[in-house]
Design a protein around this motif. Sequence first.
Motif, PDB file in Angstrom:
ATOM      1  N   THR A 106       2.955  22.468  15.416  1.00 52.97           N
ATOM      2  CA  THR A 106       4.022  22.372  14.429  1.00 52.97           C
ATOM      3  C   THR A 106       4.709  21.018  14.501  1.00 52.97           C
ATOM      4  N   ALA A 107       4.741  20.324  13.368  1.00 54.52           N
ATOM      5  CA  ALA A 107       5.304  18.977  13.318  1.00 54.52           C
ATOM      6  C   ALA A 107       5.245  18.462  11.883  1.00 54.52           C
ATOM      7  N   VAL A 108       5.888  17.332  11.661  1.00 60.99           N
ATOM      8  CA  VAL A 108       5.661  16.577  10.436  1.00 60.99           C
ATOM      9  C   VAL A 108       4.499  15.626  10.721  1.00 60.99           C
ATOM     10  N   TYR A 109       3.502  15.659   9.866  1.00 61.22           N
ATOM     11  CA  TYR A 109       2.307  14.836  10.041  1.00 61.22           C
ATOM     12  C   TYR A 109       2.378  13.646   9.089  1.00 61.22           C
ATOM     13  N   TYR A 110       2.141  12.463   9.646  1.00 62.34           N
ATOM     14  CA  TYR A 110       2.227  11.216   8.897  1.00 62.34           C
ATOM     15  C   TYR A 110       0.879  10.514   8.895  1.00 62.34           C
ATOM     16  N   CYS A 111       0.569   9.938   7.775  1.00 65.30           N
ATOM     17  CA  CYS A 111      -0.598   9.095   7.620  1.00 65.30           C
ATOM     18  C   CYS A 111      -0.173   7.632   7.766  1.00 65.30           C
ATOM     19  N   ARG A 112      -1.006   6.836   8.414  1.00 69.49           N
ATOM     20  CA  ARG A 112      -0.727   5.424   8.565  1.00 69.49           C
ATOM     21  C   ARG A 112      -1.995   4.636   8.261  1.00 69.49           C
ATOM     22  N   ALA A 113      -1.801   3.488   7.592  1.00 68.55           N
ATOM     23  CA  ALA A 113      -2.895   2.547   7.330  1.00 68.55           C
ATOM     24  C   ALA A 113      -2.579   1.238   8.032  1.00 68.55           C
ATOM     25  N   GLY A 114      -3.558   0.714   8.743  1.00 65.69           N
ATOM     26  CA  GLY A 114      -3.376  -0.544   9.451  1.00 65.69           C
ATOM     27  C   GLY A 114      -4.412  -1.562   9.043  1.00 65.69           C
ATOM     28  N   TYR A 115      -3.943  -2.792   8.829  1.00 65.21           N
ATOM     29  CA  TYR A 115      -4.862  -3.879   8.464  1.00 65.21           C
ATOM     30  C   TYR A 115      -4.284  -5.152   9.042  1.00 65.21           C
ATOM     31  N   TYR A 116      -4.883  -5.662  10.093  1.00 67.77           N
ATOM     32  CA  TYR A 116      -4.356  -6.793  10.848  1.00 67.77           C
ATOM     33  C   TYR A 116      -2.895  -6.514  11.207  1.00 67.77           C
ATOM     34  N   GLU A 117      -1.978  -7.379  10.831  1.00 68.65           N
ATOM     35  CA  GLU A 117      -0.579  -7.185  11.226  1.00 68.65           C
ATOM     36  C   GLU A 117       0.172  -6.250  10.288  1.00 68.65           C
ATOM     37  N   TYR A 118      -0.496  -5.745   9.265  1.00 69.74           N
ATOM     38  CA  TYR A 118       0.166  -4.897   8.282  1.00 69.74           C
ATOM     39  C   TYR A 118       0.032  -3.429   8.681  1.00 69.74           C
ATOM     40  N   SER A 119       1.111  -2.685   8.428  1.00 68.08           N
ATOM     41  CA  SER A 119       1.146  -1.269   8.760  1.00 68.08           C
ATOM     42  C   SER A 119       1.919  -0.536   7.676  1.00 68.08           C
ATOM     43  N   TYR A 120       1.315   0.510   7.139  1.00 69.26           N
ATOM     44  CA  TYR A 120       1.926   1.271   6.062  1.00 69.26           C
ATOM     45  C   TYR A 120       1.953   2.743   6.440  1.00 69.26           C
ATOM     46  N   TRP A 121       3.027   3.424   6.020  1.00 68.96           N
ATOM     47  CA  TRP A 121       3.219   4.830   6.370  1.00 68.96           C
ATOM     48  C   TRP A 121       3.447   5.675   5.127  1.00 68.96           C
ATOM     49  N   GLY A 122       2.982   6.907   5.204  1.00 71.90           N
ATOM     50  CA  GLY A 122       3.307   7.880   4.188  1.00 71.90           C
ATOM     51  C   GLY A 122       4.637   8.553   4.484  1.00 71.90           C
ATOM     52  N   GLN A 123       5.020   9.473   3.617  1.00 70.19           N
ATOM     53  CA  GLN A 123       6.324  10.123   3.736  1.00 70.19           C
ATOM     54  C   GLN A 123       6.276  11.341   4.661  1.00 70.19           C
ATOM     55  N   GLY A 124       5.111  11.799   4.992  1.00 65.74           N
ATOM     56  CA  GLY A 124       4.963  12.934   5.895  1.00 65.74           C
ATOM     57  C   GLY A 124       4.799  14.257   5.174  1.00 65.74           C
ATOM     58  N   THR A 125       4.129  15.183   5.849  1.00 59.47           N
ATOM     59  CA  THR A 125       3.963  16.532   5.328  1.00 59.47           C
ATOM     60  C   THR A 125       4.173  17.520   6.477  1.00 59.47           C
ATOM     61  N   GLN A 126       4.934  18.567   6.224  1.00 62.12           N
ATOM     62  CA  GLN A 126       5.293  19.519   7.264  1.00 62.12           C
ATOM     63  C   GLN A 126       4.164  20.512   7.499  1.00 62.12           C
ATOM     64  N   VAL A 127       3.826  20.700   8.767  1.00 67.16           N
ATOM     65  CA  VAL A 127       2.895  21.743   9.189  1.00 67.16           C
ATOM     66  C   VAL A 127       3.644  22.671  10.143  1.00 67.16           C
TER      67      VAL A 127
ATOM     68  N   VAL B 120       0.858  -1.185   0.000  1.00 65.71           N
ATOM     69  CA  VAL B 120       0.000   0.000   0.000  1.00 65.71           C
ATOM     70  C   VAL B 120       0.890   1.230   0.000  1.00 65.71           C
ATOM     71  N   GLN B 121       0.573   2.171  -0.857  1.00 65.63           N
ATOM     72  CA  GLN B 121       1.287   3.446  -0.872  1.00 65.63           C
ATOM     73  C   GLN B 121       0.381   4.548  -0.368  1.00 65.63           C
ATOM     74  N   LEU B 122       0.940   5.407   0.471  1.00 63.01           N
ATOM     75  CA  LEU B 122       0.203   6.525   1.044  1.00 63.01           C
ATOM     76  C   LEU B 122       0.923   7.818   0.688  1.00 63.01           C
ATOM     77  N   VAL B 123       0.181   8.788   0.197  1.00 61.23           N
ATOM     78  CA  VAL B 123       0.769  10.070  -0.195  1.00 61.23           C
ATOM     79  C   VAL B 123       0.013  11.189   0.498  1.00 61.23           C
ATOM     80  N   GLU B 124       0.710  11.894   1.393  1.00 58.02           N
ATOM     81  CA  GLU B 124       0.100  13.011   2.115  1.00 58.02           C
ATOM     82  C   GLU B 124       0.293  14.310   1.342  1.00 58.02           C
ATOM     83  N   SER B 125      -0.618  15.235   1.563  1.00 60.44           N
ATOM     84  CA  SER B 125      -0.512  16.571   0.998  1.00 60.44           C
ATOM     85  C   SER B 125      -1.285  17.528   1.878  1.00 60.44           C
ATOM     86  N   GLY B 126      -1.071  18.828   1.639  1.00 55.37           N
ATOM     87  CA  GLY B 126      -1.849  19.832   2.344  1.00 55.37           C
ATOM     88  C   GLY B 126      -1.127  20.565   3.451  1.00 55.37           C
TER      89      GLY B 126
END
Length: 115
Positions: A90-111, A2-8
């Motif tokens: 103020t921080a880098v914000y990351y998106c995460r997807a979880g499905y059972y034992e699987y965990s996927y992360w985005g690259q982060g977006t600075q706020v 799974v690929q996650l792409v943050e924006s905004g």
Amino acid sequence: QVQLVESGGGLVQPGGSLRLSCAASGSIFRFYVMNWYRQAPEKERELVATITSGGTTTYVESVKGRFTISRDNAKKTVYLQMNNLKPEDTAVYYCRAGYYEYSYWGQGTQVTVSS
């Protein structure tokens, strides 16, 4: 995979608003538990908000009443609406997807919240 792409992310003044988006790949997005985390400089990564596959939401105490997490399963996207932003957000914000034992992360977006 799974690929996650943050924006905004971006620079905003105290009291302002931003909406973060996280677009996901994969055909079973609707089953994922989706989270937003953040990491400020020299601090540990912190869980900010969660939305389950059924739409139940939870928040860290410091953002309750200011942030709203939502999801659009048709667009395979999760959002974080952030209002009344404070410098301590103020921080880098990351998106995460979880499905059972699987965990996927985005690259982060600075706020950055600063006057």
